[in-house]
Structures are given as structure tokens and as C-alpha cells.
Design a protein around this motif. Structure first.
Motif, mmCIF file in Angstrom:
data_model
loop_
_atom_site.group_PDB
_atom_site.id
_atom_site.type_symbol
_atom_site.label_atom_id
_atom_site.label_comp_id
_atom_site.label_asym_id
_atom_site.label_seq_id
_atom_site.Cartn_x
_atom_site.Cartn_y
_atom_site.Cartn_z
ATOM 1 N N GLY A 198 0.799 -1.220 0.000
ATOM 2 C CA GLY A 198 0.000 0.000 0.000
ATOM 3 C C GLY A 198 0.827 1.262 0.000
ATOM 4 O O GLY A 198 0.304 2.350 -0.207
ATOM 5 N N GLN A 452 -4.638 -2.375 -2.038
ATOM 6 C CA GLN A 452 -4.656 -1.985 -0.628
ATOM 7 C C GLN A 452 -5.306 -0.621 -0.432
ATOM 8 O O GLN A 452 -6.068 -0.397 0.515
ATOM 9 C CB GLN A 452 -3.224 -1.966 -0.081
ATOM 10 N N GLN A 453 -5.009 0.309 -1.330
ATOM 11 C CA GLN A 453 -5.630 1.635 -1.226
ATOM 12 C C GLN A 453 -7.144 1.550 -1.426
ATOM 13 O O GLN A 453 -7.915 2.220 -0.733
ATOM 14 C CB GLN A 453 -5.017 2.584 -2.269
ATOM 15 N N GLU A 456 -9.420 0.392 1.463
ATOM 16 C CA GLU A 456 -9.732 1.367 2.506
ATOM 17 C C GLU A 456 -11.075 2.055 2.271
ATOM 18 O O GLU A 456 -11.598 2.731 3.150
ATOM 19 C CB GLU A 456 -8.617 2.417 2.578
ATOM 20 N N GLU A 457 -11.628 1.894 1.066
ATOM 21 C CA GLU A 457 -12.943 2.466 0.765
ATOM 22 C C GLU A 457 -14.023 1.619 1.428
ATOM 23 O O GLU A 457 -14.062 0.395 1.275
ATOM 24 C CB GLU A 457 -13.169 2.518 -0.748
ATOM 25 N N THR A 458 -14.930 2.265 2.150
ATOM 26 C CA THR A 458 -15.932 1.530 2.921
ATOM 27 C C THR A 458 -16.890 0.731 2.040
ATOM 28 O O THR A 458 -17.443 -0.281 2.475
ATOM 29 C CB THR A 458 -16.750 2.506 3.790
ATOM 30 N N ASN A 504 -9.900 9.884 -4.778
ATOM 31 C CA ASN A 504 -9.123 9.526 -3.591
ATOM 32 C C ASN A 504 -7.780 8.907 -3.974
ATOM 33 O O ASN A 504 -6.747 9.191 -3.350
ATOM 34 C CB ASN A 504 -9.919 8.556 -2.711
#
Length: 904
Positions: A198, A452-453, A456-458, A504
Motif C-alpha cells: 500500500g 490496498q488503497q 480502505e474504501e468503505t 481519492n
């Protein structure tokens, strides 16, 4: 992690990966011989530069545009830089960042850092700020050498030393050679590459690593004092070390290419010819761009290709155009190149050749044992090029830098993750990756870092990022997403999610790591071992038709009418009423067709921009039901009226509509109001304006009615730039404040447009040839947009032919197509009659990097003749594709940045 000192080429470990019966082993070993004494290899390369400076003191070392610097001046300036840094500014062994535009000063700064006994960390200012901040913090950087326009918004503890401030004071420091590097094993640079966890990881390269590489490449492919090398690579890409430093230890000249030329095959070809370039290094993508930009005649040139796999068809094309073609291979962790191969037309396959000096190559199985010749295994590398590991990542270093059981001289092996095999000739064939690492345009990308990034999004439950090719040689990243809430896979909702995710990601990852295609999945395909089956992931281009399975059908009569029109225009059986017109592939020409049909069916005449404001059948039908036929037609169109920032008013292009600017809705700051201006008379009733002055007066009257006080930001695409410039004159005359006029690739340099009137056969042939070159550049950078444009043109020609022979209904004199055609003709006449007068107003030129055939390649599109305050912002694409995906992302990002800077 460093291997012990060696005094000769260690051949026995290379033999370990070959069958002893190979008849070519003696040839292989002689090929690997290295005649440089150990004392030379064991010294920093800046010591070699110091010697060359006194051998060729007056010779040009570096050339950039019209500027040059001699070897002696470069030596003394970099010594003064080192003296300044060593004078209590930094400690020996520190890591200093460098973030500068391409220039001679950039080279001076890099050499000065090294001579001061420090290591440099190259930073590309175009990277997302979060990524830059992570690198600076991870490397504990105390000082950044940069320039005032760069890194202004990057927050960090490091001191920013501006090169413009520094250069004038260097004369106070000694020009004598600074010998501050404690040993050849000292750190020379840290280069960050994509990381699977990440975050990027920093690779530590020593002086000895670099010196060994440079001296080896000096011999093969070879460089001497007569050579001129064209340097085109950003310093944050490891192969830049070859371009900048190899010429400087040989007495050759480094010719730094301008940033605008690096991505323009025509300009690169021009530089190769006009600058007498004899050596150039680039990735295959750049070589292909050069060939397709019109490079036909052979040049006295040696070329080196690296960074990614070298396609055989491209290699054959290049072999016919230059003296020598070399293929280099090596990860960043083994200092740029570990093998080298001179290619020939008779080569049956493209290989990566044999090891460079003081380098060992092993092809091993999963048990770290050598495989037989011809058997596939993982490529491992040992030798003087193997890095010191990863900065602050001991676990990862231990995982990838492993003990070498085959040699005492080089006790470390680097596991490349690349598959390969040894051919009977002794050459090594590279066969792709074991893991999920890919290369796009030469940049190494760990797919795991992107995944990995995204995790992180819900909204995301699972994700797989995978490359695919929409056209041969053009790799794209696709993201396959499993949502926590399956209902969010509906097209409109999913499209909004994608917009947010991309925004993002752009804050953390470079542009080349952001997926171009996004596919919602019920679940990811798995192998028998319950791992993601990447081969089972569907191609993105198949998803559009698949998405039609879940269709929300029309309910009201108006929805049914609009649905029937859309289906006929898109040539599909059914469309969900919540599907976005533009996500379906809709564009401005198709919008004209659809709105013309709506006019006939409804008896109403809505502005074309209605479709941009209400882009789904549900929303459009509801608006159509509420609208009346007696509404006032206005030129001012609210695109995004909400927000407290200074509004931006954008004028249509030649085609009269402001629909193009709706693409900025989600690309500019949420508080940025946007208004468009469309031609008077588009309703088919009002009399249109005939001159640019009339248009400007009309548009200013509507703007003042909307906002009497200002200040104002004006802009225009192509033709609209002239109108915006004239509007600024009127507003300034009225005592109003115009912050800036933004030209989206408006050409002032061609006025009057005499070149458009040249209709000779030679002129037409030349224009056709240049047009083809431009089209190919667009195809390389945006194949999807290119294909869409070509498809539209083909459909338009087919329709015109059918209308001509009576097989299709011809447009009436009052339908939208005919009205737009008449206004377009009026706009063209207005343009060729217009003569702008100089005006004191800040003028910002968003200049397309690909220059069309009928445009003069002036650095500011000619606006310096009319304004003494001109700023140029290069943007991706050509004149006709600026607002097409993916180029519009670049335009939006840079417009957003400009508006933010101007507000300060």
C-alpha cells in the motif's frame, strides 16, 4: 547486505546455472570479461567525472535548449554546491530530496549532493502530495532542493532550499573538488518504487553499484567522447541514471530534452536529427511513438531499450532505422541493468542477453536450485549491482535479498520475481512475472499497492486490479470490485462511486497507477487453491452489454418515448432509465441526434445542455414533463451554479454548444461554480450573432445580469477563446475586474488563418500526413477515445451517404443539425474576420501537447503577441480530444490547480 570486495569477474556462479556440456560457455565467459581494475570500480563515479573534467575542460557537458555548460564549469559549480552543503548545512550520509524541472541546474544539484557525501532522493513534483510526503518522511529527508513554483502545498519537516536563491550565493564557496564520500559502499541515491503493501518502498543504491553499472554500459553498448546522448527520462525513474551520468564519465554531451518533447514523437524525432544525437535510451512505448510519428529515414544512432518487455515487431522496425539496437534488463534493486543484448534481424526471439560486468544470473526453481537449460524458473541476480536492500524495510529486504549459496564473492541474491530460461546460446529469455507486478509505460506497478488503497474504501468488500490490452501494446489497468452493498452496482450509483474512488486514489498514487476501467462483480473468480483467478476476470469491454441485464424499465409515457429514442440511437434493445447517457458512450454529436428526435416527438425545443444536466431517461423525462415551450432561451447555462468561489464562465467552441464543459462538474472543486455560454440562435428562432464582438457584447450582458459586480474568470475552448478575450476587453472597459482569461488550446498564432485557405494538392497531402501522425499519437495515449472518435466519424459519413441517396431521412431546415451547421458557419466567418488587440489581462493557455496539423507549434499558441502576462499549462491530448477521456482528467486537474492558485 553488501557483498565482499572482489578483484575479478566471478564466473563460477554463472556456470552453476548452465550445463557443463554447453559448447558456448567459453564464449559466454569471454563476453562477461571486464577490463576495469578493481580500484576504478571501488570508487564513486563523481571521482571519474572529476578526472574527465580536466581532460575535456572546455567541452560541452550538458546542453538544454539554448543553454550549455562546459565540463570544467559543471565540475566547479557542483563543487561549490557540495561546499555549500558541507558547510554545516547537512551531515555526511544524509538523504536530500531534489525536486526540480529539467534543467542544467538540476544536474548541478544532483552532483553537488553526491559530492557532499549525501544521497539524493529524486521527487517528481507531479506526484500526489500524499505520496511525496510519505517518501520524504520515510527517508527522513532534512532538506529539499527545489524551486519556488514547486511543492508549495507539500507539508513536511524538511527545509526547502530554492535553487533560484541558492545559485547566486555559490560563488562565495570554493570550486575545489570536495572529497567527502567515505567509501564506495556509501549511499548514492534512494529511489522509491511501487510496493505491494500500500506504500512505495525505497531502494538503496550505493556508489559502487552505480559505478559498476556505468563502466559496464560504457563498454557495451558503448559510449565515447564523440557521442551526444539525448536524455528524456524523469529523474524519479531509475534509467535516468544512465542518461545523466554515463556521458559525464566518458566526455560525451548530455542533451536534455524539453518536457514538451518527451511525449511528442515528432519533437523527439526533430531533436534526434537537429541535435546530432548518436545515443538514446527509452522504453518501448517511446520507441513505438517515435516510429509512428514519422521516423522513416535511418539515423546514425545507437539505441538502448529498457524498462519493460521489448516487442519483436518494434525491434525489427528500429533495426531498419538506426545503427544498433540494444535490449537492457534489470530491476531497480540491481541498479538499472543487469543484462544486455545487442539485437539482430536474424534473432529468432527477443532475449535480454547475458550479464553485464561483475554480475551473476541464476535461473532457479522454487527450492532455490538451478534448473536445466531451457527450463523455466525464477531469475535471481547477484553481483556488484545488487542494492543495499530497502530503506527502513528489514522484513522485505530479508524476503527479497537472500543468501547466495553459489558464490563467496557475491553472497547476496536478489529474487526478481521474473520468470526466465537460459537458451542454448547462453542468452536469457524473460517470460513475465510470477507475482502481481506489471509494467506500464516502463513504470513498475505493484497491483497490491492499488488494491490496498481501494480496500480502505468503505463500499468495497473485495477488489482485484489486473492489466489488459485494448489494442496490442497498449496496457490499461482494470479494477474488479465486489461491493459490500450489491445494490450500489446500479450504473448511476456505481459511476459516482468510481468518481470518488479515482479522486481519492489521485491523492495517493501517480496517474499511471489509477485504473482506467471499473467493473462491478458479484464475486471474484477463484482457483482451486482459493486464490483470485486473474485469468478468469472478464475483459472490461465486454461489460457494457452485460450491464444491460439489470434494467429499470420506463414507466411513464414520456419515459417510454425517451427510452425508444435512446435505444434507436445507441442501437441496443433496452436501456435502464437510470443509465447515464454519457456512460453509455454518448457524446455531443449523438446528443444532437437524440435532442432532434425529442424535438419532433415532444414539440418542445429544449437547450442541448439539458441532456448534460439531466443525463438519464428518468431525470430527462421528468424535466421534459415540467418544461413549457414558452420559456426564454438564454445563452448563459448553469452547469454547476452552487459554491462560494469566483464563478468561471466558459464559452462554447465552433460547434456553438456548451455541453463540453459539463465534464468539469465532478472534476473541479465542489465549491467552484461553473457556467457555460452557448450561441444565440440555437433555438432556431432568435437571430444569431455574426461577429465575435457581437457575441462578446451579448454574453457580457447576460453575465452582468447574473453577477453585476464580479470579479470574473472567463474561458473558452478553441473558437471560444477569442470570444472570452473580447469579453474581457468589454468588462475591463466597464471598470470590472477580470482575474484571468483561460484559453483551452485557442490558437492566436494562426490569425489570420491563411493556412486554412491553401487548397493546393501538396498542402492537402501534407495536412493528411500530419493528421495521420497526430491520430496515431492520440491512439497510443487514449485508444478508447480514438476509437470512439473514428466510429462517430464513420457513422456520420454513412448517414450523410444514406441521406444523399435517399435511404435515410434528410435533416429539415429547422432541425438541430441544420441550425448548428448554419451557426457553425457563421462562427467560422466571425473567427477569420477577428483581429484581437493587445489587452492587459492575465491569459492562461491550456496548450495541447499533441499539436494538430493546422496549428503552429508556438510555445504559447501566439498569445504573447496580445498579452504581456501569459501562463502556459501543457495538457494531455490534442486539440480535438482535450475533453475526451482520459485527457479531460488532466485538463480538469490542472484547471482546478490553476483556479486554486489564482484564488490565493
Amino acid at each position: 547486505m553488501r557483498p565482499s570486495k572482489t578483484t575479478h569477474l566471478d564466473a563460477e556462479h554463472f556456470l552453476a546455472s548452465h550445463e557443463a556440456s554447453s559448447p558456448l560457455l567459453e564464449d559466454i565467459l569471454s563476453d562477461l570479461s571486464f577490463d576495469a581494475p578493481t580500484s576504478v570500480i571501488d570508487q564513486p563515479f563523481v571521482n571519474l567525472l572529476h578526472q574527465v573534467a580536466f581532460t575535456h575542460p572546455d567541452k560541452t557537458a550538458v546542453e538544454y535548449q539554448q543553454q550549455t555548460i562546459s565540463y570544467l564549469d559543471l565540475e566547479e559549480k557542483s563543487n561549490q554546491m557540495a561546499s555549500f552543503l558541507a558547510d554545516g548545512k547537512v551531515k555526511e550520509g544524509s538523504i536530500l530530496a531534489i525536486a526540480l524541472d529539467r534543467s542544467i541546474e538540476m544536474v548541478i544539484a544532483m552532483l553537488g549532493i553526491l559530492k557532499a557525501g549525501c544521497a539524493y532522493l529524486p521527487v517528481d513534483p507531479k506526484l500526489p502530495h500524499e505520496r511525496i510526503q510519505y517518501m520524504l518522511e520515510d527517508a527522513d529527508v532534512q532538506l529539499i532542493i527545489t524551486s519556488k513554483p514547486l511543492l508549495q502545498e507539500v507539508r513536511c519537516k524538511a527545509e526547502k532550499l530554492h535553487i533560484d536563491t541558492l545559485l547566486p550565493i555559490l560563488d562565495a564557496y570554493s570550486p575545489a573538488f570536495v572529497d567527502r564520500i567515505s567509501s564506495a559502499s556509501s549511499l548514492a541515491y534512494v529511489l522509491y518504487t511501487s510496493g505491494s503493501t500500500g506504500n512505495p518502498k525505497g531502494v538503496k543504491i550505493s556508489h559502487k553499484n552505480l559505478t559498476n553499472l556505468l563502466l559496464s554500459v560504457k563498454k557495451k553498448p558503448g559510449l565515447n567522447a564523440k557521442d551526444r546522448l539525448l536524455a528524456i527520462t524523469t529523474i524519479s525513474f531509475d534509467i535516468a541514471g544512465i542518461e545523466l551520468f554515463l556521458p559525464l564519465i566518458t566526455g560525451a554531451t548530455v542533451v536534455l530534452a524539453e518536457a514538451t518533447a518527451i511525449k511528442d514523437g515528432r519533437l523527439l524525432h526533430k531533436l534526434l536529427r537537429e541535435k546530432d544525437i548518436s545515443f538514446m535510451q527509452a522504453t518501448p512505448a517511446t520507441w513505438r511513438m517515435l516510429v509512428m510519428a514519422g521516423w522513416e529515414q535511418p539515423l546514425p544512432l545507437r539505441i538502448l531499450s529498457g524498462g519493460e518487455a521489448f516487442p519483436k515487431d518494434l525491434a525489427l522496425l528500429l533495426l531498419r532505422r538506426c545503427d544498433e539496437v540494444w535490449n537492457g534488463y534489470g530491476p531497480t534493486e540491481t541498479t538499472i541493468y543487469s543484462t544486455m543484448k545487442k539485437l539482430a534481424i536474424t534473432d529468432p526471439v527477443i532475449t535480454i542477453g547475458k550479464p553485464i560486468a561483475h554480475t551473476g544470473i541464476y535461473v532457479l526453481d522454487e527450492n532455490q536450485l538451478p534448473v536445466k537449460n531451457g527450463t523455466i524458473g525464477e531469475i535471481h541476480i547477484s553481483g556488484e549491482g545488487v542494492a543495499d536492500g530497502y530503506l527502513n524495510r528489514p522484513e522485505l529486504t530479508t524476503e527479497r535479498f537472500v543468501p547466495n549459496p553459489f558464490s563467496h564473492n557475491f553472497p547476496v541474491l536478489y529474487k526478481t520475481g521474473d520468470l526466465g530460461r537460459i537458451l542454448p546460446t547462453g542468452d536469457i529469455e524473460c517470460l513475465g512475472r510470477i507475482d502481481h507486478q506489471v509494467k506500464i509505460r516502463g513504470f513498475r506497478i505493484e497491483l497490491g499497492e492499488i488494491e490496498q488503497q481501494l480496500l480502505e474504501e468503505t463500499a468495497i468488500k473485495e477488489v482485484a486490479v489486473h492489466p489488459w490490452e485494448d489494442t496490442p501494446g497498449n496496457k490499461r489497468l482494470a479494477s474488479y470490485v465486489v461491493l459490500n452493498d450489491p445494490s450500489q452496482a446500479a450504473e448511476g450509483t456505481f459511476a459516482q462511486l468510481v468518481t470518488n474512488w479515482k479522486e481519492n486514489l489521485s491523492k495517493k498514487l501517480p496517474e499511471y497507477m489509477i485504473p482506467a476501467d471499473w467493473i462491478p462483480m458479484d464475486q471474484l473468480p477463484l482457483t482451486a487453491n482459493q486464490k483470485i483467478d486473474r485469468k478468469g476476470l472478464p475483459k472490461p469491454k465486454l461489460q457494457r452489454t452485460a450491464s444491460l441485464d439489470a434494467i429499470e424499465k420506463p414507466g411513464t409515457e414520456t419515459e417510454k418515448t425517451i427510452h425508444a429514442i435512446w435505444c434507436k440511437s445507441f442501437r441496443v434493445p433496452s436501456i435502464s432509465i437510470d443509465t447515464d447517457f454519457f456512460d453509455m458512450g454518448g457524446h455531443s454529436l449523438l446528443a444532437v441526434e437524440v435532442m432532434t428526435k425529442v424535438d419532433r416527438e415532444s414539440g418542445k425545443n429544449l437547450p442541448l445542455t439539458t441532456l448534460f444536466s439531466y443525463p438519464t431517461i428518468r431525470k430527462f423525462a421528468a424535466h421534459l414533463d415540467q418544461s413549457s415551450n414558452d420559456h426564454e432561451w438564454r445563452s448563459l447555462v448553469p452547469i454547476k451554479p452552487n459554491g462560494h468561489k469566483t464563478p468561471i464562465y466558459l464559452v462554447h467552441g465552433m460547434a456553438a454548444n456548451a455541453g463540453t464543459f459539463f465534464k468539469f462538474t465532478n472534476r473541479l472543486h465542489e465549491d467552484q461554480p461553473i457556467y457555460g455560454l452557448q450561441s444565440k440562435g440555437l433555438n432556431g428562432k432568435d437571430a444569431p450573432n455574426h461577429t465575435i464582438q457581437e457575441m462578446a457584447e451579448h454574453y457580457v450582458s447576460e453575465i452582468l445580469e447574473h453577477d453585476p459586480n464580479g470579479p470574473y474568470i472567463l474561458g473558452g475552448y478553441s473558437f471560444g477563446g477569442y470570444v472570452a478575450f473580447e469579453m474581457a476587453r468589454i468588462l475591463i472597459k466597464k471598470g470590472k475586474t477580470v482575474q484571468s482569461v483561460i484559453m483551452f488550446d485557442t490558437q492566436a498564432v494562426n490569425l489570420p488563418l491563411n493556412d486554412h485557405l491553401d487548397d493546393s494538392a501538396l498542402s492537402r497531402l501534407k495536412a493528411k500526413f500530419v493528421k495521420k501522425k497526430v491520430e496515431f499519437q492520440v491512439m497510443l495515449k487514449a485508444p478508447k477515445a480514438f476509437q470512439q472518435i473514428k466510429t462517430r466519424a464513420a457513422k456520420r459519413k454513412r448517414l450523410q451517404l444514406l441521406q444523399k441517396i435517399g435511404r435515410a431521412e434528410a435533416p429539415t431546415s429547422d432541425d438541430r443539425t441544420a441550425v448548428i451547421k448554419r451557426i457553425r458557419a457563421l462562427n467560422y466567418q466571425a473567427m477569420i474576420s477577428y483581429r484581437p488587440q493587445p489587452l492587459e489581462v492575465p491569459t492562461v493557455v491550456f496548450k495541447a501537447k499533441i499539436v494538430p496539423s493546422k496549428s503552429s507549434d508556438h510555445w504559447a499558441n501566439g498569445w504573447t503577441n496580445y498579452s504581456n502576462n501569459v501562463k502556459v499549462i501543457p495538457v494531455e491530448g490534442d486539440h480535438f480530444t482535450l475533453f475526451e477521456e482520459p485527457f479531460v482528467d488532466d485538463v480538469g486537474k490542472k484547471l482546478n490547480m490553476h483556479l486554486k492558485e489564482s484564488s490565493h
